[in-house]
Design a protein around this motif. Sequence first.
Motif, PDB file in Angstrom:
ATOM      1  N   PRO A   1      21.546 -11.486  26.654  1.00 14.65           N
ATOM      2  CA  PRO A   1      21.566 -10.592  25.548  1.00 14.65           C
ATOM      3  C   PRO A   1      22.043 -11.333  24.326  1.00 14.65           C
ATOM      4  O   PRO A   1      21.790 -10.574  23.015  1.00 14.65           O
ATOM      5  N   GLY A   2      22.579 -12.669  23.983  1.00 15.67           N
ATOM      6  CA  GLY A   2      22.830 -13.214  22.918  1.00 15.67           C
ATOM      7  C   GLY A   2      21.453 -13.853  22.473  1.00 15.67           C
ATOM      8  O   GLY A   2      21.596 -14.467  21.330  1.00 15.67           O
ATOM      9  N   GLY A   3      20.499 -13.944  23.099  1.00 18.40           N
ATOM     10  CA  GLY A   3      18.908 -14.413  22.704  1.00 18.40           C
ATOM     11  C   GLY A   3      18.921 -15.734  23.410  1.00 18.40           C
ATOM     12  O   GLY A   3      17.712 -16.420  23.132  1.00 18.40           O
ATOM     13  N   LYS A   4      19.843 -16.624  23.751  1.00 19.26           N
ATOM     14  CA  LYS A   4      19.519 -17.721  24.666  1.00 19.26           C
ATOM     15  C   LYS A   4      18.750 -17.357  25.780  1.00 19.26           C
ATOM     16  O   LYS A   4      18.868 -16.395  26.408  1.00 19.26           O
ATOM     17  N   GLN A   5      18.290 -18.266  26.627  1.00 13.72           N
ATOM     18  CA  GLN A   5      17.829 -18.425  27.905  1.00 13.72           C
ATOM     19  C   GLN A   5      18.531 -19.049  28.668  1.00 13.72           C
ATOM     20  O   GLN A   5      19.207 -20.099  28.541  1.00 13.72           O
TER      21      GLN A   5
ATOM     22  N   LEU B   1      19.001  -9.263  34.697  1.00 14.17           N
ATOM     23  CA  LEU B   1      20.119  -8.847  33.822  1.00 14.17           C
ATOM     24  C   LEU B   1      20.577  -7.472  34.249  1.00 14.17           C
ATOM     25  O   LEU B   1      19.746  -6.472  34.244  1.00 14.17           O
ATOM     26  N   ASN B   2      21.828  -7.316  34.866  1.00 14.93           N
ATOM     27  CA  ASN B   2      22.187  -6.090  35.232  1.00 14.93           C
ATOM     28  C   ASN B   2      22.734  -5.491  33.884  1.00 14.93           C
ATOM     29  O   ASN B   2      23.139  -5.981  32.849  1.00 14.93           O
ATOM     30  N   THR B   3      23.026  -4.128  33.987  1.00 17.27           N
ATOM     31  CA  THR B   3      23.527  -3.148  33.013  1.00 17.27           C
ATOM     32  C   THR B   3      25.058  -3.723  32.428  1.00 17.27           C
ATOM     33  O   THR B   3      25.169  -2.958  31.538  1.00 17.27           O
ATOM     34  N   ASP B   4      25.628  -4.279  33.422  1.00 14.78           N
ATOM     35  CA  ASP B   4      26.913  -4.698  32.830  1.00 14.78           C
ATOM     36  C   ASP B   4      27.114  -6.100  31.930  1.00 14.78           C
ATOM     37  O   ASP B   4      28.101  -6.599  31.955  1.00 14.78           O
ATOM     38  N   GLY B   5      25.953  -6.935  32.000  1.00 12.77           N
ATOM     39  CA  GLY B   5      25.825  -7.943  31.347  1.00 12.77           C
ATOM     40  C   GLY B   5      25.950  -9.282  32.200  1.00 12.77           C
ATOM     41  O   GLY B   5      25.665 -10.322  31.978  1.00 12.77           O
ATOM     42  N   ASN B   6      26.109  -8.824  33.491  1.00 10.83           N
ATOM     43  CA  ASN B   6      26.040 -10.018  34.660  1.00 10.83           C
ATOM     44  C   ASN B   6      24.624 -10.108  35.206  1.00 10.83           C
ATOM     45  O   ASN B   6      23.775  -9.332  34.776  1.00 10.83           O
ATOM     46  N   LEU B   7      24.447 -11.065  35.893  1.00 15.65           N
ATOM     47  CA  LEU B   7      23.197 -11.548  36.407  1.00 15.65           C
ATOM     48  C   LEU B   7      23.122 -11.485  37.909  1.00 15.65           C
ATOM     49  O   LEU B   7      23.828 -11.951  38.630  1.00 15.65           O
ATOM     50  N   PHE B   8      22.045 -10.560  38.359  1.00 12.33           N
ATOM     51  CA  PHE B   8      21.729 -10.429  39.640  1.00 12.33           C
ATOM     52  C   PHE B   8      20.800 -11.680  40.106  1.00 12.33           C
ATOM     53  O   PHE B   8      19.768 -11.894  39.546  1.00 12.33           O
TER      54      PHE B   8
ATOM     55  N   LYS C   1      27.977   4.675  33.906  1.00 14.98           N
ATOM     56  CA  LYS C   1      27.615   3.520  34.874  1.00 14.98           C
ATOM     57  C   LYS C   1      25.870   3.920  35.229  1.00 14.98           C
ATOM     58  O   LYS C   1      25.707   4.954  35.758  1.00 14.98           O
ATOM     59  N   ILE C   2      25.166   3.061  34.934  1.00 13.45           N
ATOM     60  CA  ILE C   2      23.722   3.085  35.076  1.00 13.45           C
ATOM     61  C   ILE C   2      23.397   2.674  36.431  1.00 13.45           C
ATOM     62  O   ILE C   2      23.686   1.505  36.920  1.00 13.45           O
ATOM     63  N   ASP C   3      22.433   3.272  37.234  1.00 15.98           N
ATOM     64  CA  ASP C   3      22.255   2.835  38.428  1.00 15.98           C
ATOM     65  C   ASP C   3      20.959   1.830  38.235  1.00 15.98           C
ATOM     66  O   ASP C   3      20.232   2.185  37.345  1.00 15.98           O
ATOM     67  N   ALA C   4      21.244   0.744  38.947  1.00 12.51           N
ATOM     68  CA  ALA C   4      20.290  -0.233  38.928  1.00 12.51           C
ATOM     69  C   ALA C   4      19.638  -0.557  40.361  1.00 12.51           C
ATOM     70  O   ALA C   4      20.694  -0.894  41.028  1.00 12.51           O
ATOM     71  N   GLU C   5      18.505  -0.831  40.471  1.00 10.67           N
ATOM     72  CA  GLU C   5      17.934  -0.953  41.839  1.00 10.67           C
ATOM     73  C   GLU C   5      17.068  -2.145  41.813  1.00 10.67           C
ATOM     74  O   GLU C   5      16.166  -2.385  40.952  1.00 10.67           O
ATOM     75  N   VAL C   6      17.033  -2.960  42.600  1.00  7.53           N
ATOM     76  CA  VAL C   6      16.314  -4.135  42.986  1.00  7.53           C
ATOM     77  C   VAL C   6      15.342  -3.968  44.198  1.00  7.53           C
ATOM     78  O   VAL C   6      15.723  -3.310  45.312  1.00  7.53           O
ATOM     79  N   LEU C   7      13.978  -4.355  44.237  1.00  7.73           N
ATOM     80  CA  LEU C   7      13.070  -3.959  45.181  1.00  7.73           C
ATOM     81  C   LEU C   7      12.497  -5.480  45.565  1.00  7.73           C
ATOM     82  O   LEU C   7      12.185  -6.132  44.565  1.00  7.73           O
ATOM     83  N   VAL C   8      12.405  -5.785  46.689  1.00  9.85           N
ATOM     84  CA  VAL C   8      12.169  -7.295  47.126  1.00  9.85           C
ATOM     85  C   VAL C   8      10.952  -6.836  48.031  1.00  9.85           C
ATOM     86  O   VAL C   8      11.459  -6.232  49.289  1.00  9.85           O
TER      87      VAL C   8
ATOM     88  N   SER D   1      22.657  -1.133  24.051  1.00 11.24           N
ATOM     89  CA  SER D   1      23.325  -2.393  24.043  1.00 11.24           C
ATOM     90  C   SER D   1      22.286  -3.399  24.524  1.00 11.24           C
ATOM     91  O   SER D   1      21.211  -2.974  25.306  1.00 11.24           O
ATOM     92  N   ALA D   2      22.514  -4.786  24.279  1.00  9.35           N
ATOM     93  CA  ALA D   2      21.584  -5.638  24.855  1.00  9.35           C
ATOM     94  C   ALA D   2      21.701  -6.161  26.089  1.00  9.35           C
ATOM     95  O   ALA D   2      21.251  -6.840  26.688  1.00  9.35           O
ATOM     96  N   PHE D   3      22.834  -5.610  26.544  1.00  9.26           N
ATOM     97  CA  PHE D   3      23.075  -5.789  28.226  1.00  9.26           C
ATOM     98  C   PHE D   3      22.014  -4.857  28.788  1.00  9.26           C
ATOM     99  O   PHE D   3      21.431  -5.280  29.979  1.00  9.26           O
ATOM    100  N   ILE D   4      21.634  -3.685  28.255  1.00  5.98           N
ATOM    101  CA  ILE D   4      20.722  -2.791  28.962  1.00  5.98           C
ATOM    102  C   ILE D   4      19.372  -3.384  28.528  1.00  5.98           C
ATOM    103  O   ILE D   4      18.372  -3.192  29.460  1.00  5.98           O
ATOM    104  N   ALA D   5      19.125  -3.592  27.426  1.00  4.19           N
ATOM    105  CA  ALA D   5      17.851  -3.948  26.656  1.00  4.19           C
ATOM    106  C   ALA D   5      18.053  -5.291  25.815  1.00  4.19           C
ATOM    107  O   ALA D   5      18.294  -5.014  24.943  1.00  4.19           O
TER     108      ALA D   5
END
Length: 547
Positions: free
Chosen positions: A169-173, A219-226, A276-283, A519-523
């Motif tokens: 979210p802050g622009g770093k990788q 990046l999850n919608t709460d700012g944490n990383l899955f 609370k935004i639903d976020a789903e991962v497909l593998v 927010s940058a957590f979402i995008a």
Amino acid sequence: MAVQAKTFYALLLTSLQLLITSHVSFAAGGKWTLLLTNVGISAMHMQLLRNDRVVMFDRTNFGPSNISLPNGNCRSNPQDAVSKIDCTAHSIEYDVASNTVRPLTVQSNTWCSSGSVRPDGVLVQTGGDRDGELKARVFSPCNNKRCDWVEINNGLTKRRWYSSNHILPGGKQIVIGGQGQFNYEFYPKTTSPNVIALPFLAETNDRGQENNLYPYVFLNTDGNLFIFANNRAILLDYVKNTVVKTYPAIPGGDPRSYPSTGSAVLLPLKNLEAVKIDAEVLVCGGAPKGSYILAFRRNTFVKALDTCARIKINDENPQWTVEKMPRARVMGDMTLLPNGDVLIVNGGSSGSAAWELGREPVFVPDLYHPENPVNSRFESLNPSTIPRMYHSTAILLRDGRVLVGGSNPHGFYNFTGVLFPTELSLEAFSPVYLEPEFAKLRPKIVSPKSQTTITYRKTMKLKFKVVGEVKGPVKVTMVFPSFTTHSFSMNQRLLVLDNVKFKRSKSTNYEVQVTTPRSAFIAPSGYYMMFVVNDNIPSEGIWVRLR
């Protein structure tokens, strides 16, 4: 005998290709177009930039490519077993509009590296092998054909080979994992400590097989990383280095990460104004445990996995739902389409990733419809005729096509006497929505113009035209362009913007008002492709810069 066997398999492969292409009636649609027979390199890594150019590269130490460096330049290459002085390029820029390529210059080895675009649209690529393992490289888009790679010595703290990157979210990788690296770091470097231990990567390392390289990071919608590796995942607060949530293993326990390579996407994010935004991962896909060792040591090629697993990562008690794919697939590429569907292409149906270890190429793309009920989500499309095995790639273009290239399962460029020769061609797959029968439903964005800047949590108006009928409320989607390599599209993200108002102003003119992400957590800030979607038919995209 070995040559005879290879010849036999080559003839068998040709026969299978003819058989596939002569029975297209079983497929639902889509069209393959051969764009260029020879781009000079094998497209092992791909990144679309904001000027509709695609940067591609392979590696620098496995002999001369098929395209010369510009201006007659040569470079000393002492680590190359074939040529110590190399006058050929190992990176190119592909111009989508003119269907042409130009050579670029990389000075160190980019093999099996990672990257992302910065918020300003500049490509940052990190790591590689040998002399490239601590390097960072930047490529700034230009329209005058003068831009080229700039290398940064010691841009990384640790050797990064088979790592994954994600824009933050802050622009770093953040740069996560890699062979022998059970940790993560940041680019640009942060204050000490820049390297932070991640025990999860050690826990998911299968001895002698690994099965945790190129971890799937979202990046999850709460700012944490899955972070997914092998057969399971965690939710990481990378700021505090705290595991917020531990997810169960995928049922069956088989690995899905390199070299048992599957693929993964974060499914489209919608209802973005929800608390609370639903976020789903497909593998999807991968190889049963032990496949790599059996292929490498015993020349035994096990059938790949034929399942996908899907999980709602923000649920209180998240569980995987397993679905059957139409076919087994290892080393497939999963690409989010502008309408929210997922295209699965490339790969083989047996064996493993790594040199010479994949078999039975999969020519048929599969389309996954996330909104459909379980057991009715897959659709098989028209097949290609070109094997795309290890080191293949696929990315979404702004016009809605999917660019497909690469395939080099060998230690060098190898064009003869092998099952799957090094592939230098470039194809485009046009999904069904680009077929002429849907032209009247296809929106054309009138305003804003491409390269417009937008800001967070604002109402945005899009004006567009549709010649035919507009069926129900249209969707507006935003897609972050991915860095794709080794069957994983890093940073791939699709957002469905909340529709505030829709109106028809003239017979073929329409306006839709949407709310930009909050927010940058979402995008994360940066350049996105924005599309208007009418009845599942997307417009050509425009570039917008979110900041």
